[in-house]
Design an enzyme around this catalytic site. Sequence first.
Site: not given
Ligand code: ZN
Ligand code: FE
Ligand code: FE
Length: 278
Positions: A37, A67, A70, A107, A142, A176, A179, A211, A224, A226, A256
């Site tokens: 973040r 990864h 974000y 992303h 992704e 994913d 997603h 994912h 989105d 999970h 995830e």
């Molecule tokens: Zn996600």
């Molecule tokens: Fe993912």
């Molecule tokens: Fe991701």
Amino acid sequence: MLKIGCHLSSSGGYLAMGKTAVSIDANVFQFFTRNPRGGAVKPLNLEDIKAYNAFAEENGIAEVLAHAPYTLNACSDKAHLRRFARDTMADDISRLENVRSAMYNFHPGSHVGQGVEAGIDMIAAMLNDVLFPEQKTLILLETMAGKGSEVGGRFEELRAIIDKVMLQDKIGVCLDTCHVYDAGYDIAGDLDGVLAEFDRIVGLERLHAIHINDSKNPFGSRKDRHETIGNGSLGLEALKTVINHPRLRHLPFYLETPNELEGYKQEIALLRSIYEAE
Ligand code: ZN
Ligand code: FE
Ligand code: FE
């Protein structure tokens, strides 16, 4: 053998992640390259990476998936954030070049009202800035749920980005399951149909990682969130079909799901138990 693992904390370094993976019977794992973040990063520790590489080789750890944070948004409407995205990705890739069997997942971005077309152009421009011919690390786009102004919720958008990238052998896709289901691809009801569509638009040879997540929300919700394996709208049967699908079963799968280590260990054992012999 099923390649299955989960997202791990990178706070202890690479060797620590490798040991944690082995302790929960994972043979792949994912981690954040830096504060997800923010973007703060620890100094590069080549000794740790060297020790990890030897450990991974000895213990049969396959592809590791790094990864991106974000906060990396290649198609922000602010120039300094686009610059941050480019510099962060370039730095992450240069670090990952030292790591055995590393891939980098990000992303694609959120166009924040500038439009999908403009977003796609900016994402491809960033990739063309940072990718280099000698690079070993494969970069994965992704598949997104399509919430807000996210780019990458449609396979066509991923295709359009890839089409504009010059070094195409450096780029692939990570699918994913949460997603795509939230985005409106019915992998529970018609996995074959979704994969045929993916193959037609993107090409299954571009798919390098999965994912593996259940979803808290219904099909097509574009949410989105999970869920743990078997406890969401996808359900265990659908996810069993995904890991056993002839076109997918050889790929590395990364959990995830909302879990601590013990929960991940149980999900890995569960998925191994329902993975069918060839
Ligand atoms: Zn996600
Ligand atoms: Fe993912
Ligand atoms: Fe991701």
